[in-house]
Design a protein around this motif. Structure first.
Motif: not given
Length: 751
Positions: A235-245, A255-261
């Motif tokens: 995708x050539x972009x981050x796919x972070x920030x998934x939410x488990x509601x 919320x997953x993967x919030x840390x910058x690279x």
């Protein structure tokens, strides 16, 4: 037989939106209550779902971000009627020759004595946390009656319609339905991947056996992280920030993967940045180290009180904490002014099931927890429904946001992880299993610069509040009320905040106040009482003081109530928590040293010379008291009244004896830092009050005894001495100057 090598399988590819382009689909198998809940057919042996749920949320998010289809498969076995198991059509291409198709068991369905996944019953429904991930407007939901999701369903046709050529399969159970579906997908011509950490079985052994079999014959078995890296690269972009509601009561989420690279490897630096402290609960250290950071305004610090004995001092935000605070405020839409930071040194560190105490937390606000380091599992359990239970993995860089309703109605905890390291996933072994958690809160109770407490959870609701307290209570009584309220909030799913917390509390800590405290009966300015108070302070032994007044008539030390405790009518009297009554100050000092050896006030037994000196000088202090005692008779005569000659001679003689006695103590004070050596001891507890009392009565210490003057000033710097200072007596200041009166009797040329 010919196995399929993982390394020869084609890499994943994304749709580019052009006509005829194919894509992969995510197929999620049987994430239902029957298998994942303690109320299902497996009971207490239900399939653990913490890692499944967390990783699934991240994968679902990535598939949605890249516009790829998601298929949710659920079993409904109650509609099955006995008939021969259908067999897949065997392919003709040579690449699949020798690969075993599903055997009779995997090609069949549920034959158990117990009903399983009955239509319309709770067991057949999707697990609540999974149901929250399903988007009915775009996802495909497939019902199956056989172990394989392709048997007698429209799954193949639906995938063909969407031009899918690659499948990513996950779910439960690895060795049954996931294996059966993977085998049929392989023979139907799909390129198959089964996510190794988004599948599970009823035991680690069955999961591994199923995964090994799948990997040998039908599919790649990458981890969720490997797939996510591939998806991000394509995708050539981050796919972070998934939410488990839908976590707990529904007002909580992850919320997953919030840390910058650039901060993915921040753990060692963050650990070094924070100053860690021990925390005690009921006198014992907990398994975690902690730190407190927050926003300090005009010297006032936010405080978060819970059943710990004490807490370290709160300091201003360190750089990473301040940055994390900004992330969480953006995600949660509210401010935070306090963080409890905890360090878990390994998988054995834990925190028991509890409800966060809301005494000091701003009402109806969110609590946000950031996890760094090794993945640990957050367990959540409903207080009223024992079958309502959730486990959620909290990997590096995830945020768990706890809503107020969830906090009230659900327990949350981090359990000990006693599994051998060989059974732990790479993310659970990260940083040698170390973890740091930041729990951010919006606090409405504060500690003022003078140490007093004000705000929501205090008796004073503002710094300028002068409203009298509803009740007068001792620290012990207040601690018992606080502990009772904490306990009730922990147990109750319908906690009444106003009834239990509304009055407020002035206590900062609970140390020494859980049990009925020791009681000290004392007289203000009394040398014996003063001695014991200093020793209690040195040994950090809290007490509840009862001041007795002796200038009143009748003296309170002669009241029937006090004489029933000590028939001599003297102070101090120390009553221990076990009701043991102790009298006589020097005896009490020896008792405290014998039974509370921590913070010792006597030298080691092998230091015989020093021990002899300390014990001797402790008892010598009574000589100073005795020779001074006649001078106190001046209180019987007004300042302008002439004394009878015999009385005058007695007092002058006592004055001269005091000066001679103090010459001995002047030599002692010149020898070392303290009165019996280089360490503070029981001799100092006994001697200093006698000396300080005479300074209060006008003894010109600086002019006559310079070594004692320096010693006196050093002693005033000790916290225990300052805390024991008589009420209304300013250190070093003269009250009624008896020594000046005696010098007046001797004439202007005398000392």
């Amino acid at each position: 037989m010919t196995s399929i090598s993982i390394c020869t399988r084609s890499r994943f590819k994304l749709s580019n939106g052009t006509k005829g382009a194919k894509m992969r689909a995510l197929v999620v198998i049987d994430m239902q209550n029957e298998f994942l809940s303690p109320g299902g057919m497996f009971g207490a042996k239900f399939i653990p779902s913490s890692h499944l749920i967390s990783n699934l949320a991240r994968i679902v998010h990535a598939f949605r971000e890249t516009s790829q289809p998601i298929v949710w498969v659920r079993s409904v076995y109650s509609d099955w009627k006995e008939k021969p198991a259908p067999r897949p059509v065997m392919p003709s291409d040579e690449a699949k020759q020798g690969v075993p198709p599903n055997n009779d068991f995997l090609a069949s369905t549920h034959f158990g004595k117990e009903a399983c996944c009955v239509r319309g019953e709770e067991g057949a429904a999707f697990f609540p946390l999974v149901e929250g991930m399903i988007d009915s407007s775009q996802d495909v939901v497939v019902e199956k009656r056989w172990y394989s999701a392709f048997t007698e369903t429209a799954l193949k046709e639906e995938l063909d319609r969407r031009e899918v050529d690659s499948l990513v399969i996950c779910g439960v159970a690895t060795n049954v339905c996931v294996t059966a579906t993977s085998a049929d997908a392989f023979f139907l011509g799909f390129d198959v991947s089964v996510l190794s950490d988004v599948t599970n079985g009823t035991s680690p052994k069955r999961h591994k056996r199923g995964l090994d079999f799948i990997g040998k014959w039908y599919a790649q078995t990458p981890t969720a992280n490997t797939l996510l890296q591939d998806l991000e690269a394509e995708a050539k972009r981050p796919l972070r920030g998934a939410r488990l509601e839908g976590v707990a009561a529904g007002d909580s989420y992850v919320i997953y993967d919030i840390l910058p690279e650039a901060l993915q490897g921040c753990f060692p630096d963050v650990k070094e940045e924070i100053e860690w402290h021990e925390m005690n609960l009921r006198g014992n250290p907990v398994s975690r180290l902690i730190a407190l950071q927050g926003t300090i305004e005009d010297g006032a610090k936010p405080i978060y009180r819970h059943p710990a004995d004490t807490q370290p001092d709160l300091v201003e935000w360190t750089p990473f904490s301040l940055r994390a605070k900004g992330w969480l405020e953006a995600h949660c839409g509210q401010t935070f002014n306090h963080a409890l930071i905890q360090y878990y040194k390994d998988g054995h560190a834990w925190i028991s099931p509890h409800t966060d105490k809301t005494l000091d937390i701003k009402r109806d606000t969110l609590i946000a927890n950031l996890s760094l380091g090794a993945t640990r599992t957050m367990s959540l359990r409903n207080k009223e429904d024992k079958h309502a239970y959730q486990e959620i993995a909290l990997p590096h860089g995830s945020i768990f946001v706890l809503g107020s309703e969830s906090n009230t109605r659900w327990f949350h905890s981090i359990k000990r992880d006693r599994r051998p390291i060989t059974q732990k996933t790479p993310d659970e072994r990260l940083y040698d299993e170390q973890r740091i958690s930041f729990t951010f809160r919006d606090i409405s109770t504060f500690q003022a610069p003078d140490g007093s407490v004000f705000g929501q959870g205090a008796k004073r609701k503002s710094l300028k509040d002068t409203t009298p307290s509803i009740r007068e209570e001792t620290p012990y009584e207040q601690a018992q009320r606080m502990l009772s309220a904490f306990g009730l909030e922990n147990r109750s799913a319908h906690f009444d905040w106003e009834a239990e917390y509304g009055e407020g509390f002035d206590l900062l800590y609970l140390q020494g106040l859980r049990k009925k405290p020791r009681t000290l009966y004392w007289v203000n300015g009394s040398i014996p009482s003063w001695r014991v108070m200093i020793a209690l302070g040195e040994k950090d032994l809290p007490f509840e003081g009862h001041r007795l007044r002796v200038m009143s008539q009748p003296k309170e030390t002669k009241s029937p109530e006090f004489l029933a405790i000590n028939p001599r009518g003297t102070t101090p009297v120390l009553i221990e928590p076990d009701a043991l009554v102790l009298t006589e100050s020097l005896g009490i000092l020896m008792y405290l040293e014998t039974y509370y050896p921590e913070h010792p006030l006597l030298p080691n037994k092998d230091e015989k010379v020093v021990m002899a000196k300390v014990l001797a000088r402790m008892h010598e202090t009574d000589t100073l008291r005795k020779v001074y005692s006649p001078i106190e008779r001046l209180f019987l005569y007004p300042h302008n009244e002439a004394l009878p000659q015999p009385e005058k001679e007695t007092i002058v003689s006592a004055y001269e004896a005091v000066l001679r006695e103090l010459q001995c103590w002047e030599r002692y004070a010149a020898e070392a830092e303290y009165i019996a050596g280089e360490r503070f001891s029981l001799a100092d507890c006994a001697f200093f009050p006698a000396l300080a009392y005479q300074v209060r009565r006008g003894l010109p210490l600086e002019r006559l005894f310079p070594a004692l003057f320096a010693y006196h000033n050093r002693m005033l710097e000790r916290p225990s001495v300052r805390a024991a200072q008589p009420v209304g007596w300013e250190p070093g200041k003269v009250g009624k100057n008896l020594f000046a009166r005696v010098r007046g009797m001797l004439g202007s040329t005398s000392k």
